[in-house]
Write a protein that holds these residues in place. Sequence first.
Motif, PDB file in Angstrom:
ATOM      1  N   ARG A 147       0.844  -1.208   0.000  1.00  0.00           N
ATOM      2  CA  ARG A 147       0.000   0.000   0.000  1.00  0.00           C
ATOM      3  C   ARG A 147       0.876   1.255   0.000  1.00  0.00           C
ATOM      4  NH1 ARG A 147      -5.147   0.195   1.233  1.00  0.00           N
ATOM      5  NH2 ARG A 147      -4.982  -1.711   2.429  1.00  0.00           N
ATOM      6  N   SER A 148       1.919   1.248   0.791  1.00  0.00           N
ATOM      7  CA  SER A 148       2.833   2.385   0.848  1.00  0.00           C
ATOM      8  C   SER A 148       3.512   2.615  -0.503  1.00  0.00           C
ATOM      9  CB  SER A 148       3.880   2.152   1.936  1.00  0.00           C
ATOM     10  OG  SER A 148       4.795   3.195   1.981  1.00  0.00           O
ATOM     11  N   ALA A 149       3.892   1.547  -1.151  1.00  0.00           N
ATOM     12  CA  ALA A 149       4.524   1.664  -2.467  1.00  0.00           C
ATOM     13  C   ALA A 149       3.549   2.216  -3.497  1.00  0.00           C
ATOM     14  CB  ALA A 149       5.065   0.309  -2.916  1.00  0.00           C
ATOM     15  N   LEU A 150       2.292   1.807  -3.440  1.00  0.00           N
ATOM     16  CA  LEU A 150       1.286   2.354  -4.349  1.00  0.00           C
ATOM     17  C   LEU A 150       1.068   3.843  -4.096  1.00  0.00           C
ATOM     18  CD1 LEU A 150      -1.385  -0.493  -4.372  1.00  0.00           C
ATOM     19  CD2 LEU A 150       0.164   0.155  -6.238  1.00  0.00           C
ATOM     20  N   GLU A 151       1.051   4.224  -2.831  1.00  0.00           N
ATOM     21  CA  GLU A 151       0.900   5.640  -2.496  1.00  0.00           C
ATOM     22  C   GLU A 151       2.095   6.443  -3.013  1.00  0.00           C
ATOM     23  OE1 GLU A 151       0.367   5.345   1.723  1.00  0.00           O
ATOM     24  OE2 GLU A 151      -1.767   4.837   1.521  1.00  0.00           O
ATOM     25  N   HIS A 152       3.282   5.868  -2.903  1.00  0.00           N
ATOM     26  CA  HIS A 152       4.474   6.543  -3.419  1.00  0.00           C
ATOM     27  C   HIS A 152       4.417   6.637  -4.944  1.00  0.00           C
ATOM     28  CE1 HIS A 152       8.462   8.173  -3.397  1.00  0.00           C
ATOM     29  NE2 HIS A 152       8.910   7.192  -4.154  1.00  0.00           N
ATOM     30  N   ALA A 153       3.928   5.607  -5.601  1.00  0.00           N
ATOM     31  CA  ALA A 153       3.775   5.650  -7.059  1.00  0.00           C
ATOM     32  C   ALA A 153       2.831   6.771  -7.462  1.00  0.00           C
ATOM     33  CB  ALA A 153       3.269   4.303  -7.587  1.00  0.00           C
ATOM     34  N   ALA A 154       1.781   6.989  -6.674  1.00  0.00           N
ATOM     35  CA  ALA A 154       0.865   8.098  -6.956  1.00  0.00           C
ATOM     36  C   ALA A 154       1.589   9.432  -6.828  1.00  0.00           C
ATOM     37  CB  ALA A 154      -0.337   8.042  -6.019  1.00  0.00           C
ATOM     38  N   GLU A 155       2.424   9.566  -5.798  1.00  0.00           N
ATOM     39  CA  GLU A 155       3.199  10.801  -5.628  1.00  0.00           C
ATOM     40  C   GLU A 155       4.138  11.024  -6.809  1.00  0.00           C
ATOM     41  OE1 GLU A 155       5.298  10.708  -1.899  1.00  0.00           O
ATOM     42  OE2 GLU A 155       3.488  10.135  -0.807  1.00  0.00           O
ATOM     43  N   TRP A 204      -8.022  -0.920  -4.894  1.00  0.00           N
ATOM     44  CA  TRP A 204      -7.345   0.269  -4.370  1.00  0.00           C
ATOM     45  C   TRP A 204      -7.088   1.262  -5.500  1.00  0.00           C
ATOM     46  CZ3 TRP A 204      -3.119   3.312  -4.964  1.00  0.00           C
ATOM     47  CH2 TRP A 204      -2.822   4.185  -3.933  1.00  0.00           C
ATOM     48  N   LEU A 205      -6.618   0.767  -6.651  1.00  0.00           N
ATOM     49  CA  LEU A 205      -6.355   1.645  -7.789  1.00  0.00           C
ATOM     50  C   LEU A 205      -7.640   2.318  -8.272  1.00  0.00           C
ATOM     51  CD1 LEU A 205      -3.795  -0.534  -9.761  1.00  0.00           C
ATOM     52  CD2 LEU A 205      -3.331   1.644  -8.592  1.00  0.00           C
ATOM     53  N   ALA A 206      -8.719   1.578  -8.320  1.00  0.00           N
ATOM     54  CA  ALA A 206      -9.999   2.165  -8.732  1.00  0.00           C
ATOM     55  C   ALA A 206     -10.464   3.220  -7.737  1.00  0.00           C
ATOM     56  CB  ALA A 206     -11.055   1.071  -8.878  1.00  0.00           C
ATOM     57  N   ASP A 207     -10.304   2.926  -6.460  1.00  0.00           N
ATOM     58  CA  ASP A 207     -10.747   3.855  -5.418  1.00  0.00           C
ATOM     59  C   ASP A 207      -9.846   5.078  -5.303  1.00  0.00           C
ATOM     60  OD1 ASP A 207     -12.758   2.055  -4.834  1.00  0.00           O
ATOM     61  OD2 ASP A 207     -11.767   1.259  -3.036  1.00  0.00           O
ATOM     62  N   HIS A 208      -8.605   4.982  -5.741  1.00  0.00           N
ATOM     63  CA  HIS A 208      -7.628   6.048  -5.534  1.00  0.00           C
ATOM     64  C   HIS A 208      -7.092   6.617  -6.839  1.00  0.00           C
ATOM     65  CE1 HIS A 208      -7.333   5.543  -1.164  1.00  0.00           C
ATOM     66  NE2 HIS A 208      -7.663   4.290  -1.439  1.00  0.00           N
ATOM     67  N   ALA A 209      -7.831   6.510  -7.909  1.00  0.00           N
ATOM     68  CA  ALA A 209      -7.377   7.055  -9.191  1.00  0.00           C
ATOM     69  C   ALA A 209      -7.058   8.538  -9.059  1.00  0.00           C
ATOM     70  CB  ALA A 209      -8.422   6.818 -10.269  1.00  0.00           C
ATOM     71  N   HIS A 210      -7.834   9.250  -8.245  1.00  0.00           N
ATOM     72  CA  HIS A 210      -7.596  10.689  -8.054  1.00  0.00           C
ATOM     73  C   HIS A 210      -6.245  10.962  -7.408  1.00  0.00           C
ATOM     74  CE1 HIS A 210      -9.479   9.293  -4.311  1.00  0.00           C
ATOM     75  NE2 HIS A 210      -8.744  10.229  -3.717  1.00  0.00           N
ATOM     76  N   ASP A 211      -5.688  10.005  -6.668  1.00  0.00           N
ATOM     77  CA  ASP A 211      -4.364  10.175  -6.077  1.00  0.00           C
ATOM     78  C   ASP A 211      -3.295  10.298  -7.166  1.00  0.00           C
ATOM     79  OD1 ASP A 211      -5.490   9.962  -3.585  1.00  0.00           O
ATOM     80  OD2 ASP A 211      -4.816   7.898  -3.235  1.00  0.00           O
ATOM     81  N   PHE A 212      -3.532   9.662  -8.291  1.00  0.00           N
ATOM     82  CA  PHE A 212      -2.564   9.701  -9.382  1.00  0.00           C
ATOM     83  C   PHE A 212      -2.726  10.950 -10.240  1.00  0.00           C
ATOM     84  CE2 PHE A 212      -2.603   5.365  -8.039  1.00  0.00           C
ATOM     85  CZ  PHE A 212      -1.298   4.929  -8.245  1.00  0.00           C
ATOM     86  N   THR A 213      -3.928  11.470 -10.307  1.00  0.00           N
ATOM     87  CA  THR A 213      -4.169  12.644 -11.148  1.00  0.00           C
ATOM     88  C   THR A 213      -4.075  13.948 -10.389  1.00  0.00           C
ATOM     89  OG1 THR A 213      -6.552  12.620 -10.756  1.00  0.00           O
ATOM     90  CG2 THR A 213      -5.732  11.315 -12.616  1.00  0.00           C
ATOM     91  N   GLY A 214      -4.225  13.883  -9.065  1.00  0.00           N
ATOM     92  CA  GLY A 214      -4.211  15.097  -8.260  1.00  0.00           C
ATOM     93  C   GLY A 214      -5.536  15.845  -8.295  1.00  0.00           C
ATOM     94  N   GLU A 215      -6.534  15.266  -8.939  1.00  0.00           N
ATOM     95  CA  GLU A 215      -7.850  15.901  -9.029  1.00  0.00           C
ATOM     96  C   GLU A 215      -8.692  15.559  -7.802  1.00  0.00           C
ATOM     97  OE1 GLU A 215      -9.626  14.658 -12.670  1.00  0.00           O
ATOM     98  OE2 GLU A 215      -8.071  15.588 -13.886  1.00  0.00           O
ATOM     99  N   ASP A 216      -9.543  16.493  -7.423  1.00  0.00           N
ATOM    100  CA  ASP A 216     -10.466  16.279  -6.308  1.00  0.00           C
ATOM    101  C   ASP A 216     -11.653  15.467  -6.835  1.00  0.00           C
ATOM    102  OD1 ASP A 216     -12.249  16.348  -4.205  1.00  0.00           O
ATOM    103  OD2 ASP A 216     -11.954  18.476  -3.812  1.00  0.00           O
ATOM    104  N   PRO A 217     -11.884  14.276  -6.274  1.00  0.00           N
ATOM    105  CA  PRO A 217     -12.966  13.430  -6.793  1.00  0.00           C
ATOM    106  C   PRO A 217     -14.354  13.998  -6.528  1.00  0.00           C
ATOM    107  CG  PRO A 217     -12.079  12.498  -4.795  1.00  0.00           C
ATOM    108  CD  PRO A 217     -11.200  13.669  -5.143  1.00  0.00           C
ATOM    109  N   LEU A 218     -14.465  14.985  -5.667  1.00  0.00           N
ATOM    110  CA  LEU A 218     -15.768  15.552  -5.339  1.00  0.00           C
ATOM    111  C   LEU A 218     -16.162  16.699  -6.256  1.00  0.00           C
ATOM    112  CD1 LEU A 218     -15.443  15.513  -1.459  1.00  0.00           C
ATOM    113  CD2 LEU A 218     -16.511  13.822  -2.937  1.00  0.00           C
TER     114      LEU A 218
END
Length: 61
Positions: free
Chosen positions: A6-14, A46-60
């Motif tokens: 999970r930490s590695a995926l979060e870092h990949a998003a960064e 996780w990738l589906a739920d956190h796609a916005h982490d990769f784009t930096g867009e606000d999902p709301l």
Amino acid sequence: MRPALRSALEHAAELTRSNRLVDAFALGEAVIDQATDEEHAEIRQWLADHAHDFTGEDPLL
């Protein structure tokens, strides 16, 4: 999913948000390679739920 994955995926998003796409892809590939069969489904979710982490867009918005 293991915390290290999970930490590695979060870092990949960064990395993706910092336009370091090759590094992000390599890290994501390593996560998938290290994951168990059970974790693959969790990673997909996780990738589906956190796609916005990769784009930096606000999902709301």
